[in-house]
Design an enzyme around this catalytic site. Structure first.
Site, mmCIF file in Angstrom:
data_model
loop_
_atom_site.group_PDB
_atom_site.id
_atom_site.type_symbol
_atom_site.label_atom_id
_atom_site.label_comp_id
_atom_site.label_asym_id
_atom_site.label_seq_id
_atom_site.Cartn_x
_atom_site.Cartn_y
_atom_site.Cartn_z
ATOM 1 N N ASP A 12 -3.170 -8.403 -0.663
ATOM 2 C CA ASP A 12 -2.539 -6.947 -0.887
ATOM 3 C C ASP A 12 -1.575 -7.078 -2.114
ATOM 4 O O ASP A 12 -0.536 -7.727 -2.126
ATOM 5 C CB ASP A 12 -1.760 -6.720 0.073
ATOM 6 C CG ASP A 12 -1.284 -5.155 0.350
ATOM 7 O OD1 ASP A 12 -1.255 -4.534 -0.832
ATOM 8 O OD2 ASP A 12 -1.038 -4.566 1.455
ATOM 9 N N GLY A 30 3.569 -2.807 2.314
ATOM 10 C CA GLY A 30 4.833 -2.833 1.703
ATOM 11 C C GLY A 30 5.552 -1.564 1.947
ATOM 12 O O GLY A 30 6.796 -1.601 1.790
ATOM 13 N N ASP A 31 4.786 -0.378 2.256
ATOM 14 C CA ASP A 31 5.777 0.931 2.398
ATOM 15 C C ASP A 31 5.841 0.940 3.738
ATOM 16 O O ASP A 31 6.294 2.076 4.306
ATOM 17 C CB ASP A 31 4.814 1.835 1.742
ATOM 18 C CG ASP A 31 3.510 2.127 2.354
ATOM 19 O OD1 ASP A 31 3.095 1.315 3.117
ATOM 20 O OD2 ASP A 31 3.078 3.154 1.909
ATOM 21 N N GLU A 59 -0.384 -4.500 -3.775
ATOM 22 C CA GLU A 59 0.079 -2.747 -3.907
ATOM 23 C C GLU A 59 -1.069 -2.321 -4.387
ATOM 24 O O GLU A 59 -1.351 -2.241 -5.531
ATOM 25 C CB GLU A 59 1.208 -2.652 -4.169
ATOM 26 C CG GLU A 59 1.840 -1.386 -4.292
ATOM 27 C CD GLU A 59 2.059 -0.805 -2.715
ATOM 28 O OE1 GLU A 59 0.884 -0.315 -2.128
ATOM 29 O OE2 GLU A 59 2.735 -1.064 -2.038
#
Length: 478
Positions: A224, A301-302, A226
């Site tokens: 991942d 990540g978010d 992003e």
């Protein structure tokens, strides 16, 4: 990773203390990385020490009965988790994992993830007893991430930023996964928002195909970074990234200047396969990378948190580890003996916990009427909630002097068949298979023991249903 929308029972146990003495490791994964010139800057595990000399705490649990906490350490320096301490502390109540300590000395501890750019938050905490396992006969617990659970540290020390090199590995349950975004462990944004391409570098495990995927039906180990789950040089299909679903799976991601790799293998035997090694994605933002150096577990990540998975141990290093170092780390993981020995398949008696609900399977109102459908209720320790698995693979409860078997009503083999108490008769509809992924299946039907509608309410009925990986089909005995 950003996406707006969107198991593990190491046998039939409450993870009881064993009589097997702990033995300190002569070398841990982080000792190996240090020797290779790529030292650990984060080291997380709820099962064992990751340094031969480590003698501190592994994680912290909090029990629901009085909201007090307890740190769970190792039984000896370099040894295994003191699962017996957790069992004693959590007896008669439920516990969650509140903190996973960093063994590297950098203080990069994982705690409840706060709200982020994705909807919802702060996140829920993992059920502390939902992922029992063994290591060379020693009982321990993993971190069972259900959708909505997640951990994070946004203020870290020593973690790679920008285009600096790092290596990451995790030992995961290869049978517990989904297609939600995103079951990650590794480097993420420090503000819990999607900050653009290249602001992450984390291990991903699951079957999400929106950005990239590998061969077969998955799950796949991917990176991942992003705005992309990458299985190779570009988004989309990489035939060299195989479905990897070993019960205990080693997943690795390495990343440096315009170079990164995916490695994977069986955490119980053998070496590593290189599923990708090459240049960064040929898309703006990934070369150079813009890593920010936060650490996440079980989320994107978010704070995207529709994913599921089970984590046992993992580290992050500074520097791009050599193939020889990674091979030695894999050998150390195999030697740790995940899933071997111990009493995790024993026929002990205790409360049968519905993991997703935090309640116990019961004979309602202690009835002695055969044919009564079982349900879940607040755990009380009563005889009507005490179940024994015997050598005939029956699950029995003794109430008012009468012993009953857990039974598939009418020998039913279709989804929705009621699960009842009935006089024991030795037939296959009263025999149950306890699976390593946390499910309990009927020998006759092959269907899973299931809390109807994934309800968490007292009195929710229990039935047979097609196995689907849901937390309402996860069970532990303690």
């Amino acid at each position: 990773m950003t996406l707006a929308a969107g198991v593990a029972l190491g046998g039939f146990v409450g993870v009881l203390a064993t009589a097997i003495p702990a033995q300190a490791a002569t070398q841990g994964p982080c000792d190996i990385y240090a020797s290779g010139g790529t030292p650990c800057v984060a080291a997380h595990s709820t099962t064992r020490a990751l340094y031969a000399a480590y003698n501190g705490n592994l994680y912290q649990v909090r029990r629901s009965s009085d909201n007090t906490t307890l740190n769970i350490g190792v039984t000896s320096a370099g040894g295994y988790a003191n699962a017996a301490a957790q069992d004693s502390f959590c007896s008669g109540t439920s516990c969650v994992i509140t903190e996973i300590y960093d063994q590297s000395g950098h203080g990069n501890n994982l705690t409840d993830a706060p709200a982020g750019g994705a909807a919802g938050g702060p996140d829920a905490l993992a059920n502390a007893t939902a992922a029992p396992t063994t290591l060379n006969g020693h009982e321990a617990y993993g971190v069972y991430i259900a959708a909505g659970d997640g951990y994070r540290d946004d203020s870290t020390s020593g973690i790679a930023t920008g285009d600096n090199a790092e290596s990451e590995y995790a030992v995961l349950d290869g049978t517990h996964y989904n297609s939600g975004c995103c079951f990650d462990y590794g480097n993420a944004e420090t503000d819990a928002h999607d900050d653009g391409n290249g602001t992450m570098e984390a291990i991903y495990f699951g079957t999400e195909k929106a950005w990239g995927y590998g061969a077969g039906n998955g799950p796949w180990i991917m990176a991942d970074m992003e705005n992309g789950l990458y299985s190779g040089v570009n988004a989309g299909y990489n035939s060299n990234d195989p479905t990897t679903n070993y019960r205990y799976t080693t997943a690795m991601i390495e990343g440096g200047a315009n170079q990164w790799a995916i490695l994977g293998g069986n955490a119980q035997s053998g070496g590593l396969a290189t599923d990708y090694s090459g240049a960064r994605p040929n898309v703006s933002g990934y070369n150079p990378m813009h890593k920010q150096g936060a650490i996440i577990l079980g989320i994107g990540g978010d704070n995207s948190k529709s994913s599921a998975g089970t984590f046992y141990e993992g580290v992050m290093t500074t520097g791009y580890a050599s193939s020889a170092t990674e091979a030695s780390v894999q050998a150390n993981i195999v030697a740790a003996g995940y899933g071997s020995g111990g009493t995790s398949t024993g026929g002990s008696a205790g409360e049968l916990h519905a993991v997703g609900a935090g309640k116990c399977l019961e004979d309602p109102n202690s009835t002695t009427t055969s044919g009564t459908q079982v349900d879940i209720n607040t755990c009380s320790g009563g005889a009507n909630q005490t179940w024994t698995r015997n050598s005939s693979n029956e699950l029995t409860a003794t109430v008012s002097g009468s012993t009953f078997c857990l039974d598939a009503n009418g020998k039913g083999t279709t989804a929705g068949t009621k699960v009842i108490i009935y006089a024991c008769n030795g037939q296959t509809n009263q025999q149950w298979t306890v699976n390593s992924n946390g499910t309990i299946t009927g020998v006759q039907s092959g269907l899973c023991l299931d809390v109807t509608g994934a309800s968490t309410a007292n009195g929710a009925l229990v039935e047979l249903w097609t196995c689907n990986g849901g937390s309402n089909q996860q069970w532990t005995l303690s």
